[in-house]
Scaffold this motif. Structure first.
Motif, short mmCIF file in Angstrom:
data_model
loop_
_atom_site.label_atom_id
_atom_site.label_comp_id
_atom_site.label_asym_id
_atom_site.label_seq_id
_atom_site.Cartn_x
_atom_site.Cartn_y
_atom_site.Cartn_z
N PRO A 1 0.79 -1.23 0.00
CA PRO A 1 0.00 0.00 0.00
C PRO A 1 0.83 1.28 0.00
CG PRO A 1 -0.16 -1.16 2.12
CD PRO A 1 0.63 -2.03 1.22
N GLY A 2 0.46 2.19 -0.89
CA GLY A 2 0.95 3.57 -0.94
C GLY A 2 2.35 3.81 -0.46
N LEU A 3 2.47 4.60 0.58
CA LEU A 3 3.79 5.05 1.06
C LEU A 3 4.60 3.93 1.71
CD1 LEU A 3 2.73 8.52 2.51
CD2 LEU A 3 3.95 8.07 0.37
N THR A 4 3.95 2.82 2.06
CA THR A 4 4.71 1.69 2.63
C THR A 4 5.77 1.20 1.64
OG1 THR A 4 2.71 1.09 3.82
CG2 THR A 4 4.45 -0.55 3.80
N LYS A 5 5.49 1.37 0.34
CA LYS A 5 6.48 0.99 -0.68
C LYS A 5 7.82 1.68 -0.41
CE LYS A 5 3.22 0.92 -4.61
NZ LYS A 5 2.02 1.27 -3.85
N PHE A 6 7.75 2.95 -0.03
CA PHE A 6 8.98 3.73 0.12
C PHE A 6 9.63 3.45 1.48
CE2 PHE A 6 5.94 5.69 -2.70
CZ PHE A 6 6.65 5.56 -3.89
N VAL A 7 8.81 3.07 2.45
CA VAL A 7 9.38 2.66 3.74
C VAL A 7 10.23 1.40 3.52
CG1 VAL A 7 8.83 1.82 6.05
CG2 VAL A 7 7.46 3.66 5.05
N TYR A 8 9.69 0.43 2.78
CA TYR A 8 10.47 -0.78 2.49
C TYR A 8 11.71 -0.43 1.66
CZ TYR A 8 6.45 -3.59 4.01
OH TYR A 8 5.45 -4.17 4.74
N HIS A 9 11.49 0.46 0.68
CA HIS A 9 12.61 0.84 -0.20
C HIS A 9 13.75 1.44 0.63
CE1 HIS A 9 14.67 1.58 -3.78
NE2 HIS A 9 13.71 2.06 -4.53
N SER A 10 13.39 2.23 1.66
CA SER A 10 14.43 2.87 2.46
C SER A 10 15.24 1.84 3.25
CB SER A 10 13.81 3.89 3.42
OG SER A 10 13.04 3.23 4.40
N ARG A 11 14.68 0.66 3.46
CA ARG A 11 15.40 -0.39 4.19
C ARG A 11 16.31 -1.19 3.25
NH1 ARG A 11 11.06 -3.55 7.74
NH2 ARG A 11 12.89 -4.83 8.15
N PHE A 12 15.99 -1.16 1.97
CA PHE A 12 16.77 -1.94 0.99
C PHE A 12 17.18 -1.03 -0.15
CE2 PHE A 12 13.69 -4.75 3.09
CZ PHE A 12 14.60 -5.51 3.80
N GLU A 13 18.26 -0.31 0.08
CA GLU A 13 18.69 0.69 -0.89
C GLU A 13 19.54 0.08 -2.00
OE1 GLU A 13 20.81 3.36 1.53
OE2 GLU A 13 19.01 4.19 2.47
N ASP A 14 20.13 -1.06 -1.72
CA ASP A 14 20.95 -1.74 -2.71
C ASP A 14 20.02 -2.37 -3.76
OD1 ASP A 14 23.80 -3.37 -2.97
OD2 ASP A 14 22.05 -4.53 -3.58
N ASP A 15 20.36 -2.23 -5.04
CA ASP A 15 19.43 -2.71 -6.07
C ASP A 15 19.20 -4.23 -6.00
OD1 ASP A 15 21.96 -3.29 -7.02
OD2 ASP A 15 21.80 -2.03 -8.81
N ARG A 16 20.25 -4.99 -5.61
CA ARG A 16 20.05 -6.45 -5.53
C ARG A 16 19.14 -6.82 -4.36
NH1 ARG A 16 26.12 -8.43 -6.05
NH2 ARG A 16 26.25 -6.66 -4.67
#
Ligand code: SF4
Ligand code: SF4
Length: 390
Positions: free
Chosen positions: A183-198
């Protein structure tokens, strides 16, 4: 309530079906989608009479379908029609980037043509903003995940994606489309935890496996190559593809684009952890000959001076000055602040009503670029790279 993944069973068949579709004329799309489903056994293979069906399109942002960024509404219409032969419980929707609110959903559905198609077919629009927490024992990056309840709880989840380049992962297609079930902004919360592309690619695989789509359809009539959704080029593949197996479908599309599995970070992650084999020899392709739908000289996003295919995080360590970075364009920026709100590194601040990027924090995921409705994020390409390209 915490539950374990979506409870749906998925068909074991990995066959891929390709059909030719010259353009988005409704009759051409209707024929292509009907044939793409028919060769897989028809909609009845995936849904029983009266079951609830959620058709999850790519409506990541409020974009006109003519941009080829979002699933074309005529493809969605054709898929709705196929399932409405079995059930009147068909819902269409997505969770775009940004706040998961009915107001944003309605705006995105209007702009992408989804609202019109829903009104004309009688399908429900996905406006439920409830979420559900899933336990994910098999998850590699996360053991617990929040997804949109409407997509998790539907009896049948049908993913209808686009095939295009993505500045962070190189490719977005059948596998990544399910990241929209976060959902929505949760995408970016997860993204902030996994900044490495792999690592982020592995998270994409986790989400896909948790969401468990019953059927995957790709709108590849028009695709995007080059520098991603906003800066790439629209190409014509003239294809509609379908498969119960998103990894097979993505492998087939990749081959048609003349790319290697290693070029597609989510697919490469899936192969590395044994979710699927590499190449196209492990499934059957029915319908149109893939060679007849192949597109030549498909371009991946240019990322840095060293190599078009080198991950940004590696080249970036050598020199940030030699990598492509986002550059807000003052003449286009409306000062809405959306990019500052979604940036996983909090690298964007608003100054005097304009977005400003701190490139020392930026991981070059280009979420800001993808979601800026004003197309106000330009690409700052280093001089040496421009010279190399020219
Ligand atoms: S760059 Fe785009 S998203 Fe960011 S503030 Fe400006 S208009 Fe809004
Ligand atoms: S500024 Fe844009 S590209 Fe950089 S980390 Fe933030 S969202 Fe990603």
């Amino acid at each position: 309530m915490v539950v374990e993944g979506a409870r749906r069973m998925q068909p074991a068949d990995s066959s891929v079906v390709l059909t030719r579709c010259e353009d988005y004329q409704p009759e051409n799309v209707g024929e292509a989608v009907s044939a793409a489903l028919g060769l897989l056994g028809g909609a009845g293979k995936f849904a029983r009479k009266g079951q609830s069906v959620f058709i999850k399109v790519n409506a990541v942002t409020a974009s006109d379908p003519a941009t080829a960024i979002v699933t074309h509404p005529e493809v969605t219409r054709a898929v709705i029609t196929e399932f409405q032969r079995l059930t009147d419980r068909v819902t269409v929707g997505d969770s775009p980037g940004g706040p998961f609110t009915p107001a944003l959903l309605k705006r995105v559905y209007e702009k992408t043509g989804l609202a019109r198609v829903a009104a004309e077919t009688g399908a429900d629009l996905g406006l439920d903003t409830a979420t559900v927490d899933l336990r994910l024992p098999q998850g590699k990056m996360l053991k617990r995940l929040t997804l949109c309840r409407s997509m998790v709880e539907a009896d049948v989840l049908v993913s209808v994606c686009k095939f295009k380049t993505h500045r962070f992962l190189n490719i977005t297609g059948p596998i990544k489309n399910l990241y929209g079930s976060v959902p929505g902004l949760t995408k970016f919360v997860y993204h902030s935890r996994f900044e490495d592309d792999r690592q982020f690619a592995d998270l994409i695989v986790d989400v896909h496996l948790a969401a468990k789509p019953s059927l995957n359809i790709v709108d590849a009539v028009e695709i995007i190559d080059g520098d991603g959704s906003r800066h790439g080029s629209i190409r014509k593949m003239k294809a509609v593809g379908s498969s119960a197996d998103a990894f097979a479908l993505e492998s087939q599309l990749l081959e048609m684009a003349g790319l290697e599995p290693s070029d597609d970070k989510p697919l490469a992650a899936a192969i590395a952890r044994g979710v699927c084999p590499s190449g196209t020899g492990w499934f059957e392709t029915l319908g149109e000959d893939p060679a007849g739908l192949a597109v030549g000289e498909f371009r991946l996003p240019g990322k840095n001076l060293f190599s078009e295919r080198m991950p940004a995080r590696i080249a970036g360590r050598f020199s940030r000055a030699l990598a492509v970075t986002p550059r807000p364009l003052p003449e286009k920026c409306s000062g809405c602040g959306m990019c500052a709100g979604i940036c996983p590194r909090e690298a964007i601040t608003m100054r005097q009503g304009l977005a400003v990027v701190d490139s020392s924090k930026c991981i070059r995921c280009f979420c800001c670029d993808e979601l800026c409705e004003q197309q106000a994020i330009g690409l700052k390409v280093p001089l040496l790279m421009r010279l190399k390209r020219s």
